[in-house]
Design a protein around this motif. Structure first.
Motif, short mmCIF file in Angstrom:
data_model
loop_
_atom_site.label_atom_id
_atom_site.label_comp_id
_atom_site.label_asym_id
_atom_site.label_seq_id
_atom_site.Cartn_x
_atom_site.Cartn_y
_atom_site.Cartn_z
N ARG A 23 0.84 -1.20 0.00
CA ARG A 23 0.00 0.00 0.00
C ARG A 23 0.87 1.25 0.00
O ARG A 23 0.62 2.19 -0.76
CB ARG A 23 -0.92 0.01 1.22
CG ARG A 23 -1.83 1.25 1.28
CD ARG A 23 -2.51 1.37 2.63
NE ARG A 23 -1.54 1.53 3.70
CZ ARG A 23 -0.91 2.66 3.98
NH1 ARG A 23 -1.14 3.75 3.26
NH2 ARG A 23 -0.04 2.72 4.96
N ALA A 24 1.90 1.24 0.86
CA ALA A 24 2.79 2.40 0.94
C ALA A 24 3.52 2.64 -0.38
O ALA A 24 3.67 3.77 -0.83
CB ALA A 24 3.81 2.19 2.06
N ALA A 25 3.96 1.55 -1.02
CA ALA A 25 4.65 1.69 -2.30
C ALA A 25 3.72 2.23 -3.37
O ALA A 25 4.10 3.08 -4.17
CB ALA A 25 5.22 0.33 -2.73
N ALA A 26 2.48 1.76 -3.38
CA ALA A 26 1.50 2.22 -4.37
C ALA A 26 1.20 3.71 -4.17
O ALA A 26 1.11 4.48 -5.14
CB ALA A 26 0.22 1.40 -4.27
N GLU A 27 1.05 4.12 -2.93
CA GLU A 27 0.75 5.53 -2.65
C GLU A 27 1.92 6.43 -3.04
O GLU A 27 1.73 7.51 -3.60
CB GLU A 27 0.42 5.71 -1.17
CG GLU A 27 -0.93 5.13 -0.78
CD GLU A 27 -1.25 5.36 0.69
OE1 GLU A 27 -0.32 5.76 1.44
OE2 GLU A 27 -2.40 5.13 1.09
N LYS A 28 3.12 5.97 -2.76
CA LYS A 28 4.30 6.78 -3.10
C LYS A 28 4.45 6.91 -4.61
O LYS A 28 4.73 7.98 -5.14
CB LYS A 28 5.56 6.14 -2.49
CG LYS A 28 6.82 6.97 -2.73
CD LYS A 28 8.02 6.33 -2.03
CE LYS A 28 9.27 7.18 -2.23
NZ LYS A 28 10.46 6.58 -1.56
N LYS A 29 4.22 5.81 -5.31
CA LYS A 29 4.40 5.83 -6.76
C LYS A 29 3.26 6.55 -7.46
O LYS A 29 3.43 7.09 -8.55
CB LYS A 29 4.55 4.41 -7.27
CG LYS A 29 5.93 3.86 -6.93
CD LYS A 29 5.98 2.35 -6.95
CE LYS A 29 7.36 1.88 -6.50
NZ LYS A 29 7.70 2.35 -5.13
N SER A 30 2.08 6.60 -6.84
CA SER A 30 0.97 7.33 -7.45
C SER A 30 1.28 8.82 -7.48
O SER A 30 0.77 9.55 -8.33
CB SER A 30 -0.33 7.08 -6.69
OG SER A 30 -0.27 7.65 -5.39
N GLY A 31 2.13 9.27 -6.57
CA GLY A 31 2.51 10.68 -6.55
C GLY A 31 3.28 11.09 -7.78
O GLY A 31 3.19 12.23 -8.25
N VAL A 32 4.05 10.16 -8.34
CA VAL A 32 4.78 10.46 -9.56
C VAL A 32 3.82 10.67 -10.72
O VAL A 32 3.97 11.57 -11.53
CB VAL A 32 5.77 9.31 -9.89
CG1 VAL A 32 6.45 9.56 -11.24
CG2 VAL A 32 6.81 9.21 -8.80
N HIS A 33 2.77 9.84 -10.76
CA HIS A 33 1.77 10.01 -11.81
C HIS A 33 1.03 11.33 -11.64
O HIS A 33 0.89 12.10 -12.58
CB HIS A 33 0.75 8.86 -11.74
CG HIS A 33 1.09 7.72 -12.64
ND1 HIS A 33 1.30 7.88 -13.99
CD2 HIS A 33 1.25 6.41 -12.39
CE1 HIS A 33 1.57 6.71 -14.53
NE2 HIS A 33 1.55 5.79 -13.58
N SER A 34 0.57 11.61 -10.43
CA SER A 34 -0.25 12.79 -10.22
C SER A 34 0.55 14.08 -10.28
O SER A 34 0.02 15.13 -10.65
CB SER A 34 -0.96 12.69 -8.85
OG SER A 34 -0.01 12.60 -7.80
N GLY A 35 1.84 14.02 -9.95
CA GLY A 35 2.62 15.24 -9.92
C GLY A 35 3.54 15.46 -11.09
O GLY A 35 3.94 16.60 -11.36
#
Length: 210
Positions: free
Chosen positions: A162-174
């Motif tokens: 979950r933590a890895a997914a949330e961290k990596k989603s930031g790259v997509h969104s930002g």
């Protein structure tokens, strides 16, 4: 292969210094010189290290000899899986070599020996010339990884996914996603996005699932 902000890089070359696998492979002699006899005994069994090696670069006219690609060939037994003569404990003999023992006043845990061996191997490998890294971040490939991380958390309940997914989603969104124009860019590298846009009809797996 992971950007500090969380995204996954695209690829790493297989070769360095003109030889495929040179950065990651090990020979029997290299490890026997690098590690203590006890560490080598455990590491060689665990990784299946042989003098002959298990990898040959057939594309090279003069391939390096005795190269071993590391893999877990003989896992260390768990605490509940040890037999009468413990495979997880070693005793130093009078000759300084490691030998199995049933009861020993002085024992060294194999897991500690393996951990020590890995630290030495990582330190030695860090001195080698590393293969070239293709450090661009692709929205489509990272979307697949995000989806896999999220699904792994949903199935296994392991917080690290979950933590890895949330961290990596930031790259997509930002980085690859422009919220103002509702545009998903295909590629991002070193603070810059390309001018190639993904199709607006494209369903990115990581964000197309509930």
């Amino acid at each position: 292969m992971t950007h500090p902000a969380g995204g996954f890089y695209s690829a790493e070359d297989a070769d360095s210094e003109g030889h495929e696998g040179k950065f990651y492979c090990w020979t029997h002699d290299e490890l026997s010189k690098l590690l203590s006899p006890e560490e080598f005994d455990v590491a060689a069994r665990y990784f299946g290290i042989t003098k002959e090696g298990n990898f040959v670069d057939h594309s090279h006219p003069q391939p390096l000899k005795g190269q071993n690609v590391l893999s877990v060939v003989n896992p260390l037994p768990t605490a509940h899986g040890r037999s009468g003569v413990s495979a997880g404990r070693r005793q130093l003999s009078s000759k300084g070599s490691a030998a199995p023992c049933r009861d020993a006043a002085t024992t060294i845990d194999d897991s500690a020996l393996l951990a020590s061996a890995k630290r030495k191997m990582l330190a030695a490998r860090s001195q080698r010339i590393r293969p070239h890294l293709d450090d661009k971040i692709l929205a489509s490939w990272n979307g697949l990884m995000l989806g896999a991380m999220a699904r792994a958390y949903a199935v296994l309940g392991d917080e690290k996914y979950r933590a890895a997914a949330e961290k990596k989603s930031g790259v997509h969104s930002g980085e690859t996603w422009d919220g103002k124009t509702k545009t998903l860019y295909h590629r991002w590298r070193d603070g810059e996005r390309d001018n190639i846009l993904t199709s607006r009809k494209l369903r990115v797996p990581a964000f197309g699932r509930d």
